[in-house]
Write a protein that holds these residues in place. Structure first.
Motif, PDB file in Angstrom:
ATOM      1  N   GLN A 185      25.450  -0.354   0.483  1.00  0.00           N
ATOM      2  CA  GLN A 185      26.334  -1.511   0.467  1.00  0.00           C
ATOM      3  C   GLN A 185      26.148  -2.440   1.662  1.00  0.00           C
ATOM      4  N   LEU A 191      44.757  -4.501  -0.822  1.00  0.00           N
ATOM      5  CA  LEU A 191      44.226  -3.138  -0.773  1.00  0.00           C
ATOM      6  C   LEU A 191      45.060  -2.205  -1.646  1.00  0.00           C
ATOM      7  N   TYR A 201      34.153  -4.405   6.781  1.00  0.00           N
ATOM      8  CA  TYR A 201      33.189  -3.774   5.884  1.00  0.00           C
ATOM      9  C   TYR A 201      33.908  -2.928   4.836  1.00  0.00           C
ATOM     10  N   PHE A 202      34.964  -2.254   5.279  1.00  0.00           N
ATOM     11  CA  PHE A 202      35.731  -1.409   4.377  1.00  0.00           C
ATOM     12  C   PHE A 202      36.403  -2.264   3.288  1.00  0.00           C
ATOM     13  N   TYR A 203      37.027  -3.362   3.684  1.00  0.00           N
ATOM     14  CA  TYR A 203      37.713  -4.216   2.707  1.00  0.00           C
ATOM     15  C   TYR A 203      36.729  -4.721   1.666  1.00  0.00           C
ATOM     16  N   ARG A 204      35.593  -5.189   2.189  1.00  0.00           N
ATOM     17  CA  ARG A 204      34.553  -5.681   1.303  1.00  0.00           C
ATOM     18  C   ARG A 204      34.169  -4.631   0.270  1.00  0.00           C
ATOM     19  N   ALA A 205      33.954  -3.424   0.779  1.00  0.00           N
ATOM     20  CA  ALA A 205      33.532  -2.331  -0.108  1.00  0.00           C
ATOM     21  C   ALA A 205      34.591  -2.057  -1.171  1.00  0.00           C
ATOM     22  N   VAL A 206      35.855  -2.042  -0.743  1.00  0.00           N
ATOM     23  CA  VAL A 206      36.927  -1.718  -1.683  1.00  0.00           C
ATOM     24  C   VAL A 206      37.051  -2.790  -2.757  1.00  0.00           C
ATOM     25  N   PHE A 207      37.003  -4.057  -2.349  1.00  0.00           N
ATOM     26  CA  PHE A 207      37.194  -5.130  -3.328  1.00  0.00           C
ATOM     27  C   PHE A 207      36.023  -5.226  -4.309  1.00  0.00           C
ATOM     28  N   PHE A 208      34.869  -4.743  -3.876  1.00  0.00           N
ATOM     29  CA  PHE A 208      33.719  -4.792  -4.771  1.00  0.00           C
ATOM     30  C   PHE A 208      33.663  -3.568  -5.696  1.00  0.00           C
ATOM     31  N   LEU A 209      34.426  -2.540  -5.338  1.00  0.00           N
ATOM     32  CA  LEU A 209      34.356  -1.272  -6.062  1.00  0.00           C
ATOM     33  C   LEU A 209      34.541  -1.393  -7.588  1.00  0.00           C
ATOM     34  N   TYR A 238      44.188  -2.604  -5.169  1.00  0.00           N
ATOM     35  CA  TYR A 238      42.863  -2.077  -5.507  1.00  0.00           C
ATOM     36  C   TYR A 238      42.767  -0.564  -5.388  1.00  0.00           C
ATOM     37  N   VAL A 245      45.625  -8.849   3.277  1.00  0.00           N
ATOM     38  CA  VAL A 245      44.607  -7.854   2.931  1.00  0.00           C
ATOM     39  C   VAL A 245      45.266  -6.535   2.554  1.00  0.00           C
ATOM     40  N   ASN A 264      26.960   1.847 -16.726  1.00  0.00           N
ATOM     41  CA  ASN A 264      28.293   1.667 -17.299  1.00  0.00           C
ATOM     42  C   ASN A 264      28.291   1.035 -18.679  1.00  0.00           C
ATOM     43  N   ILE A 308      24.390  -0.792 -12.196  1.00  0.00           N
ATOM     44  CA  ILE A 308      25.766  -0.896 -12.698  1.00  0.00           C
ATOM     45  C   ILE A 308      25.753  -1.276 -14.171  1.00  0.00           C
ATOM     46  N   LEU A 311      27.481   6.229  -9.131  1.00  0.00           N
ATOM     47  CA  LEU A 311      27.292   4.850  -8.672  1.00  0.00           C
ATOM     48  C   LEU A 311      28.051   4.581  -7.382  1.00  0.00           C
ATOM     49  N   GLY A 333      35.985  -9.233  -6.443  1.00  0.00           N
ATOM     50  CA  GLY A 333      35.128  -8.789  -5.348  1.00  0.00           C
ATOM     51  C   GLY A 333      33.736  -9.403  -5.400  1.00  0.00           C
ATOM     52  N   VAL A 342      33.607  -3.586  -9.619  1.00  0.00           N
ATOM     53  CA  VAL A 342      32.350  -4.006 -10.244  1.00  0.00           C
ATOM     54  C   VAL A 342      31.455  -2.781 -10.441  1.00  0.00           C
ATOM     55  N   VAL A 343      31.463  -1.911  -9.435  1.00  0.00           N
ATOM     56  CA  VAL A 343      30.638  -0.713  -9.507  1.00  0.00           C
ATOM     57  C   VAL A 343      31.131   0.239 -10.606  1.00  0.00           C
ATOM     58  N   TYR A 368      26.313   3.241  -4.183  1.00  0.00           N
ATOM     59  CA  TYR A 368      26.858   2.024  -3.590  1.00  0.00           C
ATOM     60  C   TYR A 368      27.144   2.204  -2.104  1.00  0.00           C
TER      61      TYR A 368
END
Lengths: 278, 459, 300
Positions: free
Chosen positions: A264, A19, C111-119, A22, A15, A210, A206, A256, C178, C121-122, A260
């Motif tokens: 979320q 991270l 929850y944080f990981y989920r949010a970051v990986f989906f970012l 990302y 992870v 966008n 979204i 957004l 994500g 798309v946003v 979000y």
């Protein structure tokens, strides 16, 4: 499910690597957005030395974001709300079988995901609408909003799946009490659908906020430009001023991201309902 | 029941109010508040301001000059309001241009180098270009009898504004593009003179390299700037210097993309790309390239003369000149520039406001307005007796512009339909020869081009 | 199948139908109708010149798609599209499933990981393309400096004939991983905990329990993800438009449709035919994928 210590460590490591992949690009852009152009040229990567808050102000005016922002806000809010409403109008009777051939209608709507690319004829349609009606179609705000409003897409499917899980007895009880169809939909069903509505809002918003391909095709007048066009103002004309562009990126994405973060927590539940049960 | 009906009504009202909102927004665009219907049918209500819609591409110096002209136009003719829209250049502009003309939503539109690509008797099966289809369908206004056409040089109008003996377009300027801007200080510092032959040119480049000066910068990321030096090579080498003869020869099978001359063109450009153009030039975009040159990071930049104002703005202290690429060993032959007509105006015949379009073109063509435009644009004027007061044009360019204006390959060439990506858009695409490109030698690319050309032959 | 309608009788029964007409009308006018018209156009010589006539030309446009001079490029686009679809579907779903399984074991901060990986798309395609455009800038971007330090090598990224398409695939996967992950996560969370515990008592290994317990139960989310990535990958062109604009060997079918419609010739028959070919290919892959998936799904 209890995992062993070593496999947990491995999980954290995996992870962590992801991270980095990302977060680093976003931090990089964030960092650049505070640099002066000279500082960027000398050292594009290092941590910003003197923070230029003015960059944002300048980017806001140079990118004409004030006008474009309000356009995009209009497109996004109106088309998202409309999409939710018409999707509900479609999903509820289909999920319940309150209209004839609801199974067929569901399939017909589902077909929207597979149909041949309508671009060629859609373009001709928008031009024809503009010529015949004037207020809708090519280069009108309404035309674009209607094009972006869909009651048959992913939101419709998520809604249908979710509504099926709501007990039919509720309908009957409400009907006995003399509750009308619309009141039932908006006052009783909708509040029950919060997670899937949250997902629907974010996914629809979204797609509209966008969007940059649609406006290139259908919104050629500067008065109708959406926020994504602000980013183009920094290309070429100012010799690719990356710090300004980075500010533009932050300006475009901030609304957004804020939306979000607020909703979320609902999204996994929504995805669960829509994607899997549908 | 009443409740239910009211809900239905509510939703339809919602939709209708949106409609009104969209319509209102539209009216606001026109400022004059024309009913949208009017706009579509093209009959402006009398006594109100009518909008003249002009479509052009983004190029800051020119855009500013036109905005000035628009302001003056609105002052002189208060009954008009100009809506001047600019889009990104090239494909993006082409897309906007088509959409607008198809929608009947434009009055004056720009085109790059008017009247090119029209099929000739020696081009059987060639594609009819957009502008010609538009004229044939009656979408472009006939300007033949407009008095302002007389303001322009008759030869230029004949070459780049006339179709079937009628004038449809105003070519507003010429540009030369087959050369390099050079940094005079760097040249002086290393005792270099402007080269007149290919050998001399290579010698200059080698000297620069020895002194650790990057010889040439070019914006490879946008791809088209690579064509500019190639135009010079093509004009001087193909057909032994008679490019038109070679082009017709290709159609007739008497010349070929892989004949010695065509390969020489590719090979010379490949030499520049491999050895003398800055490392990583395929990553430099057109907006960034001038800054390399203006800050002295490269001694030469391959660019069109239209960029002189931009370079001067980027570094007002820079002393620079321009010379044509010395394509051959014949100094006399090398000594002229190749170019094209740039911004060319059409008036839409079925636009919302044809009368306004003609008025605007008339105003634009007044020598005073035209002069300010040509100066800002850095063009060579197409009206006679215009003083550009440009030292750059008078001193640097005029020695290379005696005689008739030589047109570039992309203007003279007419492609076969479906010609293939290595010849697309009337180019020879030396980007495929760039370090990292898929062809290792000029001959390989040339052979593929000839194959594609033959494969595109009409059946 | 008629169901009891609880909200009134008589005319009131038609309210749902009346309201259903709203999404129906939007769909038919803006999507279904144009889609059908596009199929019809594909058999004609229709142009975008106003006032021009339209004639039926049979299969000429289809012939041109595959056999006109140098149509090899369009065939290359088709092959590239398949390659794109294949890599994206496999890698994106593979990574997403792995991440979903990892996150699902209740790591701290899930929850944080989920949010970051989906970012991503946003953020949307326009922004993502610019972000990576900056990262991959050959002159000042950090990735090239990293390459230089680590391998003494420099790349042209989106300006490279050989690598640009690979980088586009990377960005596409980076962007949508994500989304797939979220769908897997939703599926995983529906797996009842006691099923695992039963498995543990039997002493099944981790892989065994995943293969025999988890996987069959998340098969529906697997199907959804496969379909989404197949359809998505086959119709994607915005990311190409925003990064290379089709240069440097990065054109795909969907990009060709866009280009031929808006920037090619004024003939609209060819892009229409291309759209139909694209549709047929999506159809084939979707049917194959669904059949494969059906075999694995357990009834529940």
């Amino acid at each position: 499910m209890k995992a062993s210590r070593s496999s947990r460590m491995l999980s954290y490591a995996a992870v962590a690597v992801l991270l980095v992949v990302y977060i680093v690009p976003l931090l990089f852009v964030f960092n650049v957005s505070f640099k002066s152009f000279t500082e960027y040229l000398l050292d594009p990567i290092g941590v910003v030395q003197s923070i230029q808050w003015n960059n944002y102000k300048e980017a806001w005016t140079q990118g004409n974001f004030a006008d474009y922002f309000s356009n995009s806000l209009l497109y996004t809010v109106v088309a998202t709300v409309l999409t939710l409403i018409v999707s509900l109008f479609g999903a509820f009777p289909v999920a319940r079988g309150y209209v004839k051939w609801s199974g067929f209608i569901y399939l017909f709507f589902l077909l929207s995901q597979f149909l041949p690319n309508p671009m060629v004829a859609q373009f001709k349609l928008m031009l024809a609408l503009k010529q015949e009606l004037g207020f809708v179609g090519y280069d009108t705000k309404l035309g674009y909003i209607l094009l972006k409003t869909s009651g048959t897409g992913i939101v419709f499917m998520m809604f249908t799946g979710y509504i099926k899980a709501i007990s039919r007895e509720l309908d009957e009880a409400a009907g006995m009490d003399g509750c009308g169809y619309n009141r039932y939909l908006f006052q009783i069903i909708m509040p029950l659908m919060k997670p899937v509505i949250a997902t629907g809002v974010i996914l629809t918003a979204i797609g509209i906020w966008n969007d940059f391909v649609g406006p290139v095709m259908y919104l050629p007048s500067p008065d109708n430009y959406p926020i994504t066009f602000g980013l183009k103002e920094f290309r070429g004309q100012y010799g690719n001023n990356w710090p300004m562009l980075a500010c533009g990126i932050m300006i475009v994405s901030a609304p957004l991201i804020i939306l979000y973060t607020f909703i979320q927590k609902y999204i996994v539940d929504g995805a669960l309902a829509g994607a899997v049960k549908a | 029941m009443v409740k239910r009906l009211s809900a239905v009504l509510l939703s339809s009202v919602l939709l209708l109010s949106l409609a009104a909102c969209g319509g209102g927004g539209n009216g606001a665009n026109n400022e004059a508040g024309n009913a949208p219907k009017n706009e579509a049918t093209g009959k402006p209500a009398s006594g109100e301001k009518t909008v003249v819609k002009i479509l052009h591409w983004k190029q800051e110096n020119i855009n500013k000059a036109i905005e000035e002209i628009n302001k003056k136009f609105e002052e002189k003719y208060p009954e008009y309001k100009v809506e001047y829209t600019t889009t990104g250049p090239d494909d993006e502009f082409k897309q906007a241009q088509r959409a607008r003309i198809t929608a009947g939503d434009v009055d004056v539109l720009a085109d790059l180098s008017g009247m090119r690509l029209s099929p000739k008797e020696w081009t059987p099966g060639a594609k009819v270009p957009d502008w010609q289809q538009w004229i044939d369908s009656g979408l472009i206004a006939d300007l033949t009898d407009q008095p302002f056409v007389k303001n322009y040089n008759a030869n230029d109008i004949a070459k780049a504004g006339t179709y079937k003996d009628k004038v449809y377009a105003l070519p507003t300027g010429k540009v030369a593009m087959s050369g390099f801007f050079y940094n005079k200080e760097i040249f002086e510092q290393h005792g270099l003179a402007v080269p007149a032959t290919w050998t001399e040119f290579i010698k200059v480049l080698d000297t620069l390299k020895e002194k650790n000066v990057v010889p040439i910068v070019v914006a490879g990321k946008d791809v088209w700037p690579l064509k500019l030096p190639v135009f010079g090579l093509q004009a001087k080498i193909l057909g032994g210097g008679d490019q038109q003869k070679w082009i017709e020869g290709v159609w007739k099978g008497q010349a070929a993309y892989n004949d010695a001359e065509a390969v020489e063109v590719l090979d010379k450009m490949k030499t520049l790309q491999d050895k003398y153009i800055i490392d990583g030039f395929m990553g430099i975009d057109y907006a960034t390239a001038p800054s390399f040159f203006a800050t002295g990071k490269a001694a030469l930049i391959a660019d069109g003369t239209w960029d002189a104002p931009t370079i001067a703005t980027a570094n007002p202290d820079l002393k620079f000149g321009y010379f044509p690429i010395p394509a051959t060993e014949d100094a006399a032959k090398n000594k002229s520039l190749v170019g094209k007509y740039d911004v060319t105006w059409y008036a839409a015949d079925k636009g919302p406001n044809k009368e306004g379009a003609l008025k605007w073109l008339e105003f634009f063509s007044e020598p005073e307005n035209y002069t300010s435009y040509v100066k800002a644009a850095g063009f060579l004027p197409t009206q006679d007796n215009i003083q550009t007061d440009s030292e750059f044009i008078d001193k640097e360019l005029s020695p290379y512009l005696s005689g008739d204006f030589e047109l570039a390959y992309e203007i003279l060439m007419i492609n076969r339909d479906n010609v293939g990506e290595h010849l697309a858009a009337e180019g020879v695409h030396t980007e495929y020869l760039a370090p990292g490109g898929e062809f290792k030698t000029a001959k390989e690319l040339a052979d593929v081009q000839q194959q594609e050309w033959e494969a595109a032959a009409p059946k | 199948m008629k169901e009891m309608y609880p909200f009134g009788k008589g005319l009131a029964r038609y309210v749902p139908l009346l309201l259903l007409m709203l999404p129906m009308a939007l769909y038919i006018v803006f999507y279904f109708g144009p889609s059908v018209m596009t199929v019809i156009y594909s058999f004609t010589d229709i142009t975008n010149v106003p006032g021009s006539k339209m004639n039926f030309v049979g299969l000429d446009n289809y012939y041109d798609v595959f056999f006109a001079g140098n149509s090899g490029e369009r065939v290359d686009s088709i092959i590239r599209t398949l390659y794109f679809m294949f890599i994206v579907t496999v890698v994106q779903n593979g990574v997403a499933l792995l991440v979903a399984v990892i996150i699902n074991q209740r790591l701290k901060g899930d929850y944080f990981y989920r949010a970051v990986f989906f970012l991503p798309v946003v953020l949307g395609v326009a922004v993502v393309a610019l972000v990576w455009g900056m990262m991959f800038d050959p002159l000042s971007g950090p990735v090239n400096q990293l390459y230089d330090v680590m391998f003494g090598y420099k790349d042209m990224f989106f300006g490279s004939f050989t690598h640009a398409f690979g980088y586009i695939i990377f960005v596409q996967i980076w962007m949508y991983m994500g989304y797939s992950m979220l769908i897997f996560l939703a599926g995983l969370q529906s797996v009842p905990k006691d099923l695992y515990e039963a498995g543990y008592i039997d002493g099944t290994s981790k892989w065994q329990s995943f293969k025999h317990i988890t996987f069959p139960l998340i098969a529906p989310s697997f199907t959804v993800n496969m379909l989404l990535s197949i359809i998505g990958a086959m119709s994607t062109f915005d990311i190409i438009l925003a990064t290379t604009d089709g240069r440097f060997n990065t054109r795909t079918m969907a990009y060709d449709v866009y280009k031929e419609t808006f920037r090619g010739s004024l003939q609209m028959g060819l892009p229409s035919a291309l759209s139909v070919v694209q549709f047929l290919m999506i159809l084939v892959f979707v049917v194959v994928a669904v059949k494969q998936m059906r075999k694995r799904e357990v009834e529940h």
